[in-house]
Design an enzyme around this catalytic site. Structure first.
Site, PDB file in Angstrom:
ATOM      1  N   CYS A  73       0.746  -1.272   0.000  1.00 19.40           N
ATOM      2  CA  CYS A  73       0.000   0.000   0.000  1.00 19.40           C
ATOM      3  C   CYS A  73       0.772   1.316   0.000  1.00 19.40           C
ATOM      4  CB  CYS A  73      -0.930   0.027   1.208  1.00 19.40           C
ATOM      5  SG  CYS A  73      -2.114  -1.322   1.290  1.00 19.40           S
ATOM      6  N   HIS A 131      -3.031   7.228   4.157  1.00 21.03           N
ATOM      7  CA  HIS A 131      -1.967   6.247   4.416  1.00 21.03           C
ATOM      8  C   HIS A 131      -0.572   6.753   4.079  1.00 21.03           C
ATOM      9  CE1 HIS A 131      -0.854   1.684   4.475  1.00 21.03           C
ATOM     10  NE2 HIS A 131      -0.813   2.240   5.677  1.00 21.03           N
TER      11      HIS A 131
HETATM   12 CA    CA Z   1      -2.938  -2.197  -0.991  1.00 15.89          CA
END
Ligand code: CA
Length: 445
Positions: A73, A131
């Site tokens: 990610c 994130h």
């Molecule tokens: Ca991901």
């Protein structure tokens, strides 16, 4: 006569100035999270209906060798935001969710695509998963976004938020322009709703919309209007995951509709991709025909569904040369008339996909994870890969896209060349600035 000419040219100069400001294309970047390569109709799925993404692919350019710069990610997102290999500035792991941690996040000395587009007159909107650090200095408001509806962490519960106490990462409140809120709608539907509203609200000015869905990332939580469409899938694990892919597809459809109904199809570049491959055992996602999945430098971890659509400007079709998510920033800044910082390593894809430049955009592509425990190099048909500290393997991706046959023994000179290229590239990387939170620690609190 002379005067008339002067007036005519003054008028046309004025008109073209006004036109150039108004004709800057809108840019919509849609990211899926942990989507399996083969889980969309246009990449081979027969059990999950994805009519909207299939339409996007059919009316756009499908990149059959489209990569992300990391197999999971946050580093992929850091690469997209900066157009640089994220190992250059130590962003090689996922940041812990901790608003008091001032190290774990996208280093603030890096310039983001949102900052560059904003400087070129764009309104810049984020919807979804951030994130890239949870401390105030890392927040999207500090990194070039002017409007946002998002959550700070690496994932989220699809049904609830906790506005009081100290919720764990997946239960934190969503935030709209800095204010926490509780969202009653199923999260994927809510993100699509907000993204479509941004499009409609900003129809008369150039906008950049970064729509980062967290679906179909775990937790697998589904809504009945999505599960209805995949009830024919017998395997329960895959059925839940498939319902979340349906939610993704419907969300993309909602945003495409907002663009169409605002008469912006010819003035909007839409990019779509996943941030990494599917975690096949976790969600029963499929990366067929590629090997393994999320977290690995095999093709299943890094080759993703990858589409660019700009109706009337880009001829629909496919593009087979390797490209990478780092290419978005320079492509976007080029079409926006924005600055492209010299440190950017991605390539403006427009001349390649419009046929003005032949040849490959990249001589080689590189990956490194875990500070070098895993790495890979792609050069033309060849790929050198070392996964999790194992031996170096060499694959011929043209003949063997599944990476089933290691040919390092018969091609020692190619191994040597690609290994040397990796070492050379790796000289400009630094050690990771922060480590990923341990899964066990994540579950606590
Ligand atoms: Ca991901």
């Amino acid at each position: 006569m002379h005067r008339r000419q002067f007036l005519a040219s003054a008028f046309s100069a004025g008109a073209s100035f006004a036109q150039s400001a108004a004709s800057k294309p809108n840019i919509v970047l849609i990211l899926a999270d942990d989507l399996g390569y083969a889980d969309l109709g246009f990449t081979g799925a027969t059990d999950i209906p994805t009519p909207n993404l299939d339409r996007l692919a059919k009316t756009g350019i499908v990149f059959t060798n489209g990569y992300v710069s990391h197999p999971f990610c946050s580093p992929t997102r850091a690469g997209i935001m900066t157009g640089r290999y994220q190992q250059r500035f130590g962003h090689e792991n996922n940041p812990v969710y901790d608003p008091a941690n001032f190290t774990a996040g996208l280093p603030t000395n890096q310039t983001t695509v949102a900052q560059l587009l904003r400087s070129a007159g764009y309104v810049t909107c984020l919807t979804g998963k951030w994130h890239l650090g949870a401390a105030d200095k890392f927040l999207p408001s500090e990194r070039g976004f002017s409007e946002m509806f998002y959550f700070r962490g690496g994932g989220h519960d699809y049904f609830k938020q906790e506005l009081t106490g100290s919720p764990r990462e997946y239960l934190i409140p969503l935030e709209r322009d800095g204010k926490p809120l509780a969202e009653p709608e199923y999260l994927t539907d809510a993100l699509a709703r907000e993204a479509a509203a941004y499009v409609r609200r900003h129809r008369s000015r150039p906008f950049f919309l970064y729509l980062a869905f967290n679906t179909p990332h775990t937790p697998v939580q589904t809504a009945p209007h999505h599960t209805e469409k995949v009830k024919h899938i017998a395997d329960e694990k895959r059925r839940g995951y498939a319902a979340m892919v349906v939610a993704l597809d419907e969300g993309v459809g909602k945003v495409m509709r907002a663009i169409s109904e605002s008469n912006l199809d010819d003035r909007t570049l839409i990019a779509f991709l996943s941030d990494n491959g599917g975690p096949i055992n976790v969600t029963a996602s499929h990366n067929t025909p590629f090997r393994e999945g999320k977290g690995t430098v095999y093709e299943g971890g890094i080759r993703v569904p990858f589409v660019l659509r700009w109706q009337g400007k880009l001829k629909p079709g496919r593009y087979d040369r390797p490209v990478i998510s780092l290419d978005f920033l320079p492509t976007f800044t080029a079409i926006a008339g924005a600055k492209t910082p010299p440190a950017v390593e991605g390539v403006n894809l427009m001349p390649y996909i419009q046929g003005q430049k032949s040849g490959a955009p990249h001589e080689r592509l590189f990956w490194r994870a875990g500070g070098g425990v895993s790495y890979a190099v792609r050069e033309g048909r060849y790929k050198l890969a070392r996964q999790a500290g194992g031996a170096e393997q060499l694959f011929d991706l043209d003949a063997d896209p599944a990476e089933a046959n290691d040919i390092s023994g018969s091609q020692p000179e190619v191994v040597k060349r690609l290994h040397a290229a990796y070492e050379q590239w790796n000289k400009d990387n630094i050690a990771p600035l922060f480590e990923s939170p341990r899964p066990a620690a994540k579950k606590k609190g």
